[in-house]
Design a protein around this motif. Structure first.
Motif, PDB file in Angstrom:
ATOM      1  N   GLU A  84       0.834  -1.207   0.000  1.00  0.00           N
ATOM      2  CA  GLU A  84       0.000   0.000   0.000  1.00  0.00           C
ATOM      3  C   GLU A  84       0.865   1.251   0.000  1.00  0.00           C
ATOM      4  O   GLU A  84       0.564   2.233  -0.680  1.00  0.00           O
ATOM      5  CB  GLU A  84      -0.928   0.003   1.212  1.00  0.00           C
ATOM      6  N   GLU A  85       1.933   1.202   0.767  1.00  0.00           N
ATOM      7  CA  GLU A  85       2.870   2.326   0.817  1.00  0.00           C
ATOM      8  C   GLU A  85       3.467   2.606  -0.567  1.00  0.00           C
ATOM      9  O   GLU A  85       3.528   3.755  -1.011  1.00  0.00           O
ATOM     10  CB  GLU A  85       3.968   1.981   1.820  1.00  0.00           C
ATOM     11  N   ILE A  86       3.852   1.551  -1.258  1.00  0.00           N
ATOM     12  CA  ILE A  86       4.430   1.711  -2.602  1.00  0.00           C
ATOM     13  C   ILE A  86       3.363   2.176  -3.591  1.00  0.00           C
ATOM     14  O   ILE A  86       3.624   3.035  -4.431  1.00  0.00           O
ATOM     15  CB  ILE A  86       5.074   0.384  -3.063  1.00  0.00           C
ATOM     16  N   SER A  87       2.159   1.630  -3.469  1.00  0.00           N
ATOM     17  CA  SER A  87       1.107   1.999  -4.429  1.00  0.00           C
ATOM     18  C   SER A  87       0.663   3.457  -4.268  1.00  0.00           C
ATOM     19  O   SER A  87       0.166   4.045  -5.214  1.00  0.00           O
ATOM     20  CB  SER A  87      -0.091   1.056  -4.317  1.00  0.00           C
ATOM     21  N   ARG A  88       0.839   4.031  -3.081  1.00  0.00           N
ATOM     22  CA  ARG A  88       0.550   5.468  -2.930  1.00  0.00           C
ATOM     23  C   ARG A  88       1.562   6.298  -3.724  1.00  0.00           C
ATOM     24  O   ARG A  88       1.235   7.325  -4.284  1.00  0.00           O
ATOM     25  CB  ARG A  88       0.568   5.870  -1.461  1.00  0.00           C
ATOM     26  N   ARG A  89       2.765   5.802  -3.759  1.00  0.00           N
ATOM     27  CA  ARG A  89       3.824   6.515  -4.490  1.00  0.00           C
ATOM     28  C   ARG A  89       3.758   6.257  -5.995  1.00  0.00           C
ATOM     29  O   ARG A  89       4.041   7.133  -6.803  1.00  0.00           O
ATOM     30  CB  ARG A  89       5.171   6.061  -3.942  1.00  0.00           C
ATOM     31  N   TYR A  90       3.405   5.024  -6.386  1.00  0.00           N
ATOM     32  CA  TYR A  90       3.313   4.638  -7.799  1.00  0.00           C
ATOM     33  C   TYR A  90       1.954   3.982  -8.036  1.00  0.00           C
ATOM     34  O   TYR A  90       1.850   2.765  -8.186  1.00  0.00           O
ATOM     35  CB  TYR A  90       4.435   3.658  -8.174  1.00  0.00           C
ATOM     36  N   PRO A  91       0.884   4.780  -8.080  1.00  0.00           N
ATOM     37  CA  PRO A  91      -0.460   4.202  -8.121  1.00  0.00           C
ATOM     38  C   PRO A  91      -0.810   3.450  -9.406  1.00  0.00           C
ATOM     39  O   PRO A  91      -1.681   2.601  -9.393  1.00  0.00           O
ATOM     40  CB  PRO A  91      -1.368   5.423  -7.937  1.00  0.00           C
ATOM     41  N   GLY A  92      -0.155   3.720 -10.484  1.00  0.00           N
ATOM     42  CA  GLY A  92      -0.513   3.078 -11.745  1.00  0.00           C
ATOM     43  C   GLY A  92       0.362   1.918 -12.131  1.00  0.00           C
ATOM     44  O   GLY A  92       0.368   1.500 -13.281  1.00  0.00           O
ATOM     45  N   GLU A  93       1.084   1.351 -11.185  1.00  0.00           N
ATOM     46  CA  GLU A  93       1.991   0.255 -11.509  1.00  0.00           C
ATOM     47  C   GLU A  93       1.283  -1.079 -11.348  1.00  0.00           C
ATOM     48  O   GLU A  93       0.872  -1.446 -10.255  1.00  0.00           O
ATOM     49  CB  GLU A  93       3.231   0.311 -10.615  1.00  0.00           C
ATOM     50  N   GLY A  94       1.148  -1.789 -12.446  1.00  0.00           N
ATOM     51  CA  GLY A  94       0.402  -3.047 -12.462  1.00  0.00           C
ATOM     52  C   GLY A  94       1.046  -4.174 -11.677  1.00  0.00           C
ATOM     53  O   GLY A  94       0.339  -5.056 -11.174  1.00  0.00           O
ATOM     54  N   TYR A  95       2.355  -4.162 -11.552  1.00  0.00           N
ATOM     55  CA  TYR A  95       3.017  -5.261 -10.859  1.00  0.00           C
ATOM     56  C   TYR A  95       2.566  -5.328  -9.405  1.00  0.00           C
ATOM     57  O   TYR A  95       2.424  -6.410  -8.842  1.00  0.00           O
ATOM     58  CB  TYR A  95       4.535  -5.100 -10.961  1.00  0.00           C
ATOM     59  N   GLY A  96       2.313  -4.201  -8.802  1.00  0.00           N
ATOM     60  CA  GLY A  96       1.810  -4.183  -7.432  1.00  0.00           C
ATOM     61  C   GLY A  96       0.459  -4.876  -7.314  1.00  0.00           C
ATOM     62  O   GLY A  96       0.201  -5.581  -6.330  1.00  0.00           O
ATOM     63  N   PHE A  97      -0.392  -4.703  -8.304  1.00  0.00           N
ATOM     64  CA  PHE A  97      -1.698  -5.383  -8.289  1.00  0.00           C
ATOM     65  C   PHE A  97      -1.533  -6.903  -8.395  1.00  0.00           C
ATOM     66  O   PHE A  97      -2.257  -7.656  -7.752  1.00  0.00           O
ATOM     67  CB  PHE A  97      -2.582  -4.874  -9.432  1.00  0.00           C
ATOM     68  N   ILE A  98      -0.573  -7.316  -9.224  1.00  0.00           N
ATOM     69  CA  ILE A  98      -0.340  -8.764  -9.376  1.00  0.00           C
ATOM     70  C   ILE A  98       0.141  -9.351  -8.044  1.00  0.00           C
ATOM     71  O   ILE A  98      -0.353 -10.397  -7.602  1.00  0.00           O
ATOM     72  CB  ILE A  98       0.680  -9.030 -10.507  1.00  0.00           C
ATOM     73  N   ILE A  99       1.082  -8.676  -7.414  1.00  0.00           N
ATOM     74  CA  ILE A  99       1.593  -9.170  -6.125  1.00  0.00           C
ATOM     75  C   ILE A  99       0.480  -9.169  -5.085  1.00  0.00           C
ATOM     76  O   ILE A  99       0.328 -10.138  -4.319  1.00  0.00           O
ATOM     77  CB  ILE A  99       2.784  -8.308  -5.651  1.00  0.00           C
ATOM     78  N   LYS A 100      -0.318  -8.108  -5.061  1.00  0.00           N
ATOM     79  CA  LYS A 100      -1.413  -8.031  -4.097  1.00  0.00           C
ATOM     80  C   LYS A 100      -2.421  -9.147  -4.341  1.00  0.00           C
ATOM     81  O   LYS A 100      -2.917  -9.777  -3.394  1.00  0.00           O
ATOM     82  CB  LYS A 100      -2.101  -6.665  -4.188  1.00  0.00           C
ATOM     83  N   GLY A 101      -2.709  -9.419  -5.602  1.00  0.00           N
ATOM     84  CA  GLY A 101      -3.621 -10.523  -5.923  1.00  0.00           C
ATOM     85  C   GLY A 101      -3.100 -11.843  -5.402  1.00  0.00           C
ATOM     86  O   GLY A 101      -3.841 -12.644  -4.828  1.00  0.00           O
ATOM     87  N   ARG A 102      -1.810 -12.061  -5.578  1.00  0.00           N
ATOM     88  CA  ARG A 102      -1.202 -13.314  -5.107  1.00  0.00           C
ATOM     89  C   ARG A 102      -1.299 -13.434  -3.589  1.00  0.00           C
ATOM     90  O   ARG A 102      -1.657 -14.491  -3.061  1.00  0.00           O
ATOM     91  CB  ARG A 102       0.270 -13.366  -5.539  1.00  0.00           C
TER      92      ARG A 102
END
Length: 183
Positions: A84-102
């Motif tokens: 969540e901390e990283i996604s606030r800084r880079y909200p449009g990065e898809g790799y974070g969504f993949i990791i979160k899904g996993r």
């Protein structure tokens, strides 16, 4: 020759002659490859793209390394917080969504996991490709294979449940992308 260069007028002529020779040589070197200039430009553009792609891969690996380390150690909640901390800084990065899904899938939050995989693939279709440094094809394929029959049956028996319809729609989307389909 030394007598020739003693006169200012002659030195001036020799200097002009040397400048003309070097100028002509420079023109021949730069203009001689006129057809090659376009090819060199294309090579430079391709090289710049390759360097940018490689830099992006390295950057993402470094950026998400703490999250992946927390996930591997079993500290999934901390991994989600770091994510969540990283996604606030880079909200449009898809790799974070993949990791979160996993991670959500590991926590049995299947509906949210599916939604995150969909968000990640929509941001970058490379995650649904079989090859690539961040390919999630295998994990998405396993998710679809395991969950699609269950959600299909549940949606069939509960046709008014909007949540089931949305998850089923997301699973079909992932299935389509795995098969090579586009948006």
């Amino acid at each position: 020759m030394s007598r020739l260069l003693q006169d200012h007028f002659d030195r001036w002529h020799v200097l002009v002659l040397l400048l003309a020779v070097f100028g002509a040589a420079a023109l021949l070197l730069t203009a001689g490859g006129g057809g090659d200039a376009a090819a060199r430009s294309e090579l430079n553009r391709q090289l710049e793209q390759d360097v940018a792609y490689r830099a992006r891969i390295d950057f993402l690996q470094d950026l998400y390394r703490p999250v992946l380390d927390l996930e591997k150690s079993g500290a999934r909640q901390q991994a989600l917080l770091k994510l969540e901390e990283i996604s606030r800084r880079y909200p449009g990065e898809g790799y974070g969504f993949i990791i979160k899904g996993r991670i959500l899938l590991q926590l049995d939050a299947v509906e949210e996991a599916v939604a995150n995989y969909v968000d990640g693939v929509r941001l970058n279709g490379d995650f649904a490709d079989r090859q690539g440094p961040f390919s999630a094809w295998n994990e998405i394929n396993q998710l679809v294979s395991r969950q699609l029959p269950s959600f299909s049956e549940r949606a069939r028996t509960h046709p008014d449940n909007a949540t089931l319809k949305r998850v089923l729609s997301n699973l079909h989307y992932l299935q389509s992308r795995l098969a090579g389909g586009c948006e």
